[in-house]
Design an enzyme around this catalytic site. Structure first.
Site, PDB file in Angstrom:
ATOM      1  N   CYS A  85       0.833  -1.207   0.000  1.00 11.18           N
ATOM      2  CA  CYS A  85       0.000   0.000   0.000  1.00 11.18           C
ATOM      3  C   CYS A  85       0.869   1.259   0.000  1.00 11.18           C
ATOM      4  O   CYS A  85       1.529   1.534  -0.974  1.00 11.18           O
ATOM      5  CB  CYS A  85      -0.975  -0.043   1.170  1.00 11.18           C
ATOM      6  N   HIS A 188      -3.542  -5.615   1.120  1.00 10.68           N
ATOM      7  CA  HIS A 188      -2.794  -5.799   2.375  1.00 10.68           C
ATOM      8  C   HIS A 188      -2.667  -7.255   2.812  1.00 10.68           C
ATOM      9  O   HIS A 188      -3.486  -7.745   3.584  1.00 10.68           O
ATOM     10  CB  HIS A 188      -3.497  -5.025   3.493  1.00 10.68           C
ATOM     11  N   GLU A 190      -0.779  -8.435   4.999  1.00 11.41           N
ATOM     12  CA  GLU A 190      -0.536  -8.533   6.454  1.00 11.41           C
ATOM     13  C   GLU A 190      -1.839  -8.587   7.251  1.00 11.41           C
ATOM     14  O   GLU A 190      -1.834  -8.945   8.427  1.00 11.41           O
ATOM     15  CB  GLU A 190       0.366  -7.391   6.940  1.00 11.41           C
TER      16      GLU A 190
END
Lengths: 214, 74
Positions: A85, A188, A190
């Site tokens: 990002c 994302h 994560e």
């Protein structure tokens, strides 16, 4: 493998990235952006957020942080670097990845789960379900540069059909450098490493870079 | 110190949704006959050496891949 996760003023996803790196590969450490010595880690994550308030252009100011000079050297030596990002925007602004990220085509901040297709590398063709959340995620590069990127296998992730809601050219969600050791993507991974949050597909994004660790 | 302005705008051919949104709002306010609206930004600064501004634009103020810039010394 030990990942280092950079933290700029305005980063906000570094804690999830730390957790994801540890879950995917074993160990992770937070690295303040003033740090120049990154010799204690095998890979680097440039996390999401709003580094330096995203003033001027997203990612434009963070690239001048002392740690980024070392990251550029680390990347040139073949070390794995993952930009997520805002981290993707930083890597593009720093010239470590090709292209740029523009305002979403509908001008809205988009936050939702999306389907991606991995392109090239070990996981070629796999579908990943991971969240995206950004206002400036429309990938852009001039057409002739896109042709080159595709010919060299530098597209790393594409939005699956119907999931390209930011207007990225050729459905590109993520790219890699020519050597393949630097990867950036807007969604994302994560945030998708625990069954509690619906998907663990994000782990693959970290693991795909492990082979570049010295 | 010399005063200067740097005008930064999206490159020709790059979709500018901000400009489009402004353009679409105009008829509702009674402004007719306005088209091709592009939204950029302006940076005002004072410089000892305005010769260096080109490099400053290339490296920081603009992203030459997506933006054109124009330096006006005042």
């Amino acid at each position: 493998m030990i990942w280092g996760v950079l933290q700029f003023p305005g980063s906000c996803d570094e804690r999830d990235a730390l957790h994801a790196c540890a879950a995917a590969s074993g160990e992770s450490h937070l690295i303040w952006h003033q740090e120049r010595d990154l010799s204690h880690v095998d890979g680097i994550v440039v996390p999401g957020g709003f580094s330096y308030g995203d003033y001027l252009r997203a990612g434009a100011l963070a690239r001048f942080s002392p740690a980024m000079t070392t990251v550029a050297k680390f990347a040139a030596e073949g070390g794995p670097v993952l930009g997520i990002c805002n981290g993707f925007q930083v890597l593009c602004e720093a010239g470590l990845l090709p292209g740029a990220l523009l305002r979403n085509v509908e001008l809205r901040f988009i936050c939702k789960q999306v389907e991606l297709k991995a392109v090239g590398g070990e996981g070629d063709g796999e579908r990943l379900s991971i969240p995206m959340k950004h206002g400036e995620g429309r990938y852009y590069a001039p057409p002739e540069q896109l042709d080159e990127l595709e010919a060299r296998g530098q597209v790393a992730y594409r939005y699956a059909d119907g999931h390209n809601s930011n207007g990225s050219v050729r459905d590109i969600a993520g790219v890699r450098n020519e050597a393949g050791n630097v990867v950036g993507l807007m969604p994302h991974p994560e945030h998708a490493v625990d069954p509690l949050t619906g998907s663990t597909d994000g782990l693959q994004v970290f693991r795909a870079l492990e082979r570049f660790a010295a | 110190m010399a005063k200067a302005r740097v005008l930064i705008r999206p490159k020709e051919g790059i979709l500018d949704p901000q400009g489009k949104a402004v353009e679409r709002a105009l008829p509702a306010l009674g402004f007719e006959g306005i088209e091709h609206v592009r939204v950029g930004r302006m940076v005002e600064l004072e410089a000892e050496d305005t010769e260096a501004l080109g490099e400053l634009c290339e490296k920081l103020l603009a992203n030459p891949l997506i933006e054109d810039y124009e330096i006006q010394t005042l």
